[in-house]
Design an enzyme around this catalytic site. Structure first.
Site, PDB file in Angstrom:
ATOM      1  N   GLU A 133       0.786  -1.234   0.000  1.00  0.00           N
ATOM      2  CA  GLU A 133       0.000   0.000   0.000  1.00  0.00           C
ATOM      3  C   GLU A 133       0.825   1.296   0.000  1.00  0.00           C
ATOM      4  O   GLU A 133       0.569   2.215   0.769  1.00  0.00           O
ATOM      5  CB  GLU A 133      -0.954   0.004   1.206  1.00  0.00           C
ATOM      6  CG  GLU A 133      -1.850  -1.211   1.229  1.00  0.00           C
ATOM      7  CD  GLU A 133      -2.763  -1.299   2.447  1.00  0.00           C
ATOM      8  OE1 GLU A 133      -2.716  -0.412   3.308  1.00  0.00           O
ATOM      9  OE2 GLU A 133      -3.529  -2.274   2.527  1.00  0.00           O
ATOM     10  N   GLU A 240      -5.924 -11.009  -0.940  1.00  0.00           N
ATOM     11  CA  GLU A 240      -6.733 -10.782   0.272  1.00  0.00           C
ATOM     12  C   GLU A 240      -8.231 -10.747  -0.060  1.00  0.00           C
ATOM     13  O   GLU A 240      -8.988  -9.984   0.496  1.00  0.00           O
ATOM     14  CB  GLU A 240      -6.322  -9.466   0.954  1.00  0.00           C
ATOM     15  CG  GLU A 240      -4.834  -9.342   1.215  1.00  0.00           C
ATOM     16  CD  GLU A 240      -4.461  -8.107   1.993  1.00  0.00           C
ATOM     17  OE1 GLU A 240      -5.357  -7.456   2.555  1.00  0.00           O
ATOM     18  OE2 GLU A 240      -3.264  -7.774   2.057  1.00  0.00           O
TER      19      GLU A 240
HETATM   20  O1  LIG Z   1      -9.177  -2.432   2.189  1.00  0.00           O
HETATM   21  C1  LIG Z   1      -8.486  -1.419   2.770  1.00  0.00           C
HETATM   22  C2  LIG Z   1      -9.003  -0.126   2.831  1.00  0.00           C
HETATM   23  C3  LIG Z   1      -8.261   0.859   3.440  1.00  0.00           C
HETATM   24  C4  LIG Z   1      -7.028   0.579   3.978  1.00  0.00           C
HETATM   25  C5  LIG Z   1      -6.520  -0.717   3.915  1.00  0.00           C
HETATM   26  C6  LIG Z   1      -7.241  -1.718   3.307  1.00  0.00           C
HETATM   27  C7  LIG Z   1      -6.759  -3.133   3.233  1.00  0.00           C
HETATM   28  N1  LIG Z   1      -5.567  -3.415   3.985  1.00  0.00           N
HETATM   29  C8  LIG Z   1      -5.376  -4.851   4.237  1.00  0.00           C
HETATM   30  C9  LIG Z   1      -6.452  -5.314   5.124  1.00  0.00           C
HETATM   31  C10 LIG Z   1      -6.267  -5.980   6.252  1.00  0.00           C
HETATM   32  C11 LIG Z   1      -4.905  -6.188   6.792  1.00  0.00           C
HETATM   33  O2  LIG Z   1      -4.855  -7.323   7.645  1.00  0.00           O
HETATM   34  C12 LIG Z   1      -3.931  -6.366   5.641  1.00  0.00           C
HETATM   35  O3  LIG Z   1      -2.617  -6.563   6.150  1.00  0.00           O
HETATM   36  C13 LIG Z   1      -3.956  -5.138   4.744  1.00  0.00           C
HETATM   37  O4  LIG Z   1      -3.099  -5.388   3.637  1.00  0.00           O
END
Ligand SMILES: Oc1ccccc1CN[C@@H]1C=C[C@@H](O)[C@H](O)[C@H]1O
Length: 331
Positions: A133, A240
């Site tokens: 990210e 994910e």
């Molecule tokens: O869908 C999003 C919206 C805003 C910020 C981050 C995300 C997703 N971010 C993810 C989600 C859960 C965590 O456990 C993961 O490590 C991360 O990569």
């Protein structure tokens, strides 16, 4: 009743089918996970703050439990994640006097972390989400503001991949991000990867987090993103996946069970998504769900704390949902 096919066997010859796990879900859902998934990712246990909470102390116990479980059950293991602005410990970005650390010290600390962690799991972890990210969601700038960028400058991304490649030349190294199918962010991610590849940085793949919902992104946006990333010659992992029953900005919290009409919409979308993914099986090597079943999902607390969600293929009792059957039967 019809015997339940193993989810990953339904995709044999297409791509691995994975689940994010943690010690609790391994305890509660170990049989379901072993039965239906052939790849694992530690949901939180391999994040910077969990492995390396203080400069001179590493805590590997929880991560080692997940590595042992993967080895015992013959599961492939993805590492998540070496560089991220969330779930990183405060000490990492601070000097002794409570001010910000220097750029070269931050990069030295990163190198030490990567060397220690990647070498420890060399041979167990075949793919790493090296950077998570880093791309800005909105606005003209390419990279999001973060302590990584503000202290070490944009070169931290290339450095992270170089450190990881040096530590384990065999590991597949991924850039991982969400909203990866939104056209603007898609194009920024593409620009970053194109630039890294043109500098000879060892990036092997792109992780599409695939945190989607019943309403967006559309199949055409997903297809366009797959095509664009694949055009770089990168391998694609969906890292994910979940299909939230709610739009990201829908804060309704009145449901105590998933409504029939939303379960039908979810089954249709999962079916359409997996038919599309099968079409790109030559460039997609792994599809990981961010959880194993609806009894445990990070979406129960994000973006609305304490709001139940039902985003996966197995219900709260670990039974296949309508979505499971539509995905394995395909059309
Ligand atoms: O869908 C999003 C919206 C805003 C910020 C981050 C995300 C997703 N971010 C993810 C989600 C859960 C965590 O456990 C993961 O490590 C991360 O990569």
């Amino acid at each position: 009743n019809r015997s339940i096919p193993k989810l990953y066997e339904a995709f044999h010859g297409c791509f691995d089918i994975g689940a994010a796990v943690n010690p609790r879900t391994i305890a509660q859902s170990g049989d379901l996970i072993a039965n239906h998934y052939n790849s694992l990712t530690a949901e939180n246990e391999m994040k910077f703050e969990r492995l390396h909470p203080w400069e001179n102390s590493y805590t590997f116990e929880a991560a080692d439990k997940i590595v042992d479980y993967a080895r015992e059950h013959g599961k492939k293991l993805r590492g998540h994640t070496l560089v991220w602005h969330n779930q990183a410990p405060d000490w990492l970005f601070q000097d002794g006097e409570g001010g910000p650390v220097s750029g070269e010290t931050l990069l030295a600390r990163l190198k030490l972390h990567v060397d220690t962690v990647v070498r420890r799991y060399q041979g167990d972890i075949y793919a790493w989400d090296v950077v998570n990210e880093a791309i800005a969601d909105e606005g003209p700038e390419l990279l999001r503001s973060s302590p990584w960028l503000d202290i070490a400058g944009p070169g931290f991304i290339a450095k992270a991949f170089e450190f990881a490649h040096e530590a384990d030349p065999k590991a597949l190294l991924f850039y991982n991000d969400y909203n990866e199918s939104h056209p603007q962010k898609r194009d920024k991610i593409y620009e970053l990867l194109k630039s890294l590849l043109s500098q000879g940085v060892p990036v092997h793949g792109i992780g599409l987090q695939a945190h989607w919902n019943l309403f967006d992104p559309g199949l055409d946006e997903i297809r366009a993103a797959i095509e664009k990333y694949a055009s770089l010659g990168l391998v694609l992992h969906l890292t994910e996946m979940d299909l939230s029953l709610f739009r990201f900005d829908d804060v309704r919290a009145d449901l105590t069970a998933p409504p029939e009409e939303l379960l039908e919409l979810q089954a249709r979308k999962y079916e359409a998504v997996f038919n599309l993914l099968r079409e790109y099986k030559d460039v997609i090597d792994s599809v990981t769900f961010w959880g194993a079943a609806d009894d445990y999902t990070w979406l129960d607390n994000f973006p609305v704390r304490g709001r139940k969600n039902w985003p996966l293929l197995f219900d709260e009792n670990h039974q296949p949902k309508r979505s499971f059957w539509r995905v394995v039967d395909g059309r």
